[in-house]
Design a protein around this motif. Structure first.
Motif, PDB file in Angstrom:
ATOM      1  N   PHE A 274       0.796  -1.227   0.000  1.00  0.00           N
ATOM      2  CA  PHE A 274       0.000   0.000   0.000  1.00  0.00           C
ATOM      3  C   PHE A 274       0.831   1.281   0.000  1.00  0.00           C
ATOM      4  CE2 PHE A 274      -2.338  -3.249   2.526  1.00  0.00           C
ATOM      5  CZ  PHE A 274      -3.351  -3.499   1.627  1.00  0.00           C
ATOM      6  N   GLY A 275       2.142   1.144   0.176  1.00  0.00           N
ATOM      7  CA  GLY A 275       2.993   2.323   0.204  1.00  0.00           C
ATOM      8  C   GLY A 275       3.014   3.056   1.524  1.00  0.00           C
ATOM      9  N   GLY A 276       2.366   2.516   2.539  1.00  0.00           N
ATOM     10  CA  GLY A 276       2.353   3.130   3.866  1.00  0.00           C
ATOM     11  C   GLY A 276       1.829   2.147   4.889  1.00  0.00           C
ATOM     12  N   THR A 277       1.826   2.543   6.160  1.00  0.00           N
ATOM     13  CA  THR A 277       1.419   1.630   7.227  1.00  0.00           C
ATOM     14  C   THR A 277       0.349   2.261   8.107  1.00  0.00           C
ATOM     15  OG1 THR A 277       3.089   2.432   8.783  1.00  0.00           O
ATOM     16  CG2 THR A 277       3.743   0.640   7.296  1.00  0.00           C
ATOM     17  N   THR A 278      -0.382   1.406   8.793  1.00  0.00           N
ATOM     18  CA  THR A 278      -1.350   1.824   9.802  1.00  0.00           C
ATOM     19  C   THR A 278      -1.259   0.872  10.984  1.00  0.00           C
ATOM     20  OG1 THR A 278      -2.863   2.591   8.075  1.00  0.00           O
ATOM     21  CG2 THR A 278      -3.789   2.290  10.283  1.00  0.00           C
ATOM     22  N   ALA A 279      -1.086   1.438  12.187  1.00  0.00           N
ATOM     23  CA  ALA A 279      -1.124   0.683  13.450  1.00  0.00           C
ATOM     24  C   ALA A 279       0.014  -0.325  13.593  1.00  0.00           C
ATOM     25  CB  ALA A 279      -2.471  -0.026  13.606  1.00  0.00           C
ATOM     26  N   THR A 280       1.088  -0.156  12.846  1.00  0.00           N
ATOM     27  CA  THR A 280       2.222  -1.066  12.991  1.00  0.00           C
ATOM     28  C   THR A 280       3.290  -0.537  13.945  1.00  0.00           C
ATOM     29  OG1 THR A 280       3.384  -0.097  11.099  1.00  0.00           O
ATOM     30  CG2 THR A 280       1.912  -1.951  10.647  1.00  0.00           C
ATOM     31  N   GLU A 281       3.273   0.774  14.224  1.00  0.00           N
ATOM     32  CA  GLU A 281       4.327   1.356  15.062  1.00  0.00           C
ATOM     33  C   GLU A 281       3.870   1.368  16.518  1.00  0.00           C
ATOM     34  OE1 GLU A 281       7.056   1.695  13.126  1.00  0.00           O
ATOM     35  OE2 GLU A 281       5.527   0.947  11.744  1.00  0.00           O
ATOM     36  N   LEU A 282       4.751   0.945  17.420  1.00  0.00           N
ATOM     37  CA  LEU A 282       4.351   0.656  18.791  1.00  0.00           C
ATOM     38  C   LEU A 282       5.193   1.397  19.822  1.00  0.00           C
ATOM     39  CD1 LEU A 282       4.044  -3.222  18.423  1.00  0.00           C
ATOM     40  CD2 LEU A 282       2.182  -1.555  18.299  1.00  0.00           C
TER      41      LEU A 282
END
Length: 531
Positions: free
Chosen positions: A467-475
């Protein structure tokens, strides 16, 4: 004091051969735990029920024995479901025993009990192999015996027993249980099918063997080695089948099943012998594997026979089937060894083109300092995915169901019998962080390596690539070393340059230890070569 239903449970377990019970008490299960107090069984606890079930799973994997786990009703029981899902998919014999509300409340009777569910058994029926409900004290020994036999008969797996609170507390008029004869079903192959398989293998020009987890569970490594050497057949192992075949053997093609070169190597066999594998998603390169020759599939789980590919399917225990096969011994001509060497060379060249030296060196450093006798448990983390393909020899992971949080509690269960290593990412580590208290309480010799990349690393890669980006993966996460030290656990923050020394020191330190490695790793790129 007078014996109660709980004593009958514990006596039956003891008579069946149990020596360790994993348990977390709750109100309805107190009769069981009071009986444990009067027994010589070792009781291993946990802080959360899902971790307790993972610990029982880890214990069963390293011992090969049915491992009892005791929890209470409702919330306690339900928390074990994800872990039992893993045990079912990986054929691990965990015997779950749960208390229940009083008999009067079962089946829609009297309502309003604490922890009550309309039908607790229904939550487990599609997760475990079998469910057993006890309604009277005299039913206890038979139910435990039947569940034990179910768990230990191939294909093995978790089972579930429910015993109401009032039954556990009721006086036991039966004499003490000291002997429980039971039958473990032997799954022998049909002779006609074995003859057909033997004929196919004997006339094969290019036979190849794919060894799955069923080889390891059946203890059929010796039989596999003998067959491979007789046929001069290359052997590749699934991720669950690592340890089925000697890693450095000239006929060993390793476990690079996510590499298209390996996929094509298997597909090109004129006869492919699949042992103890359903050729599922991970073993078939995400269902891109397309065999061009005949497939022989020997599998203890009837539901997996021909579920993904047409085959001569033999429903049998792998060890019994391999012992029954009869093929003439071929003289070595070097062709199979050369084919294997070519496969491994192509894999190495593909990895070298991706600049993955750090990841490969890290895995090599771990392997250099972990003794062969120490079982390793890997979470669903990037280094764990690397280990599936590249770790030489046996490993344990949650690849059956693919849930997070497996490694550390499973290693705690294994550590009942000796040192163990757990490898987690920082995301997976948070699932079991409370079990540091369990490790200290029982002084379990577990080294926990936490790879801290600040998030769900593999999901970060998947989402970025797609998708070229992330959601909710950084913690957000704690300072793991300081947190471990607050539990009284020796801990160190390492680097890629010092990890070998730091891990070696931790492994040689008795009791629990933690090594934290802040590093962002990359997964090797998948191949998309055409036929």
């Amino acid at each position: 004091m007078n014996r109660i239903g709980g004593d009958l449970v514990i006596e039956t377990l003891r008579a069946l051969g149990a020596h360790t019970v994993f348990g977390l008490p709750g109100q309805h299960a107190l009769g069981l735990f009071d009986a444990l107090r009067r027994s010589d069984l070792r009781v291993m606890s946990a802080r959360v029920e899902n971790n307790l079930a993972f610990a029982a799973d880890g214990h069963a994997r390293v011992t090969g024995e049915v491992t009892p786990m005791i929890v209470s009703t409702g919330p306690g029981a339900l928390l074990t479901l994800a872990s039992l899902h893993e045990a079912r998919e990986s054929s691990v014999p965990v015997l779950g025993i749960s208390s229940q509300i009083p008999v009067a409340g079962l089946g829609g009777g009297r309502r309003g009990y604490l922890h009550e569910l309309p039908d607790q058994q229904a939550s487990f029926r599609d997760v475990v192999k079998s469910v057993h409900l006890v309604r009277t004290v005299s039913q206890i020994p038979g139910a435990i015996r039947d569940a034990w036999a179910s768990a230990s008969s191939v294909s093995c797996g978790p089972v579930w027993v429910e015993i109401p609170q009032d039954v556990l507390l009721a006086p036991a008029s039966l004499p003490p249980v000291t002997s429980v004869p039971h039958t473990v079903r032997a799954l022998a192959p049909l002779p006609d099918l074995i003859r057909a398989a033997s004929d196919l293998l004997a006339t094969a020009e290019n036979p190849v063997i794919l060894a799955g987890g069923g080889v390891v569970r059946a203890g059929a490594q010796k039989e596999l080695l003998a067959l491979a050497e007789a046929l001069r057949a290359p052997v590749l192992s699934t991720f669950g089948g690592k340890g089925a075949f000697p890693w450095e053997h000239p006929l060993s093609g390793g476990s690079w099943l996510e590499d298209w070169h390996a996929t094509e190597f298997l597909a090109a066999a004129d006869v492919l012998l699949v042992l103890g594998s359903g050729l599922g998603e991970l073993s078939s390169n995400y269902h891109r594997f397309a065999p061009r020759g005949r497939v022989i599939q020997i599998e203890a789980d009837a539901g997996k026979l021909e579920s993904n590919h047409a085959a001569l399917g033999i429903h049998a225990d792998v060890k019994l089937a391999l012992a029954a096969l009869s093929v003439p011994r071929r003289e070595p001509d070097g062709r199979a060894e050369a084919a294997v060497a070519g496969l491994l060379r192509r894999v190495r060249e593909r990895l070298a083109a991706q600049d993955l030296r750090r990841e490969q060196q890290l895995l090599a450093d771990l392997h250099a300092v972990v003794p062969e006798s120490v079982p390793t448990f890997w979470d669903m983390t990037i280094l764990g995915y690397w280990a599936w393909s590249a770790w030489p020899g046996r490993l344990h992971s949650a690849q059956g169901a693919g849930g997070l949080g497996f490694a550390f509690p499973a290693a705690l269960g294994a550590a009942v019998h000796g040192p163990a290593l757990a490898v987690s990412g920082d995301g997976g580590a948070m699932y079991g962080i409370a079990e540091l208290a369990t490790a200290v309480q029982h002084q379990l010799d577990v080294t926990w390596l936490i790879i801290d990349d600040g998030g769900y690393g593999i999901l970060r890669e998947y989402m970025t690539d797609t998708f070229g980006g992330t959601t909710a993966t950084e913690l957000a996460r704690p300072d793991f070393a300081m947190l471990a030290q607050s539990f009284g656990v020796p801990a160190v923050t390492s680097t890629v340059d010092t990890i070998r020394e730091d891990l070696a020191k931790a492994l040689s330190t008795p009791g629990p230890t933690v090594v934290v490695l802040p590093v962002t790793l990359r997964m090797f790129a998948p191949t998309h070569l055409e036929h």
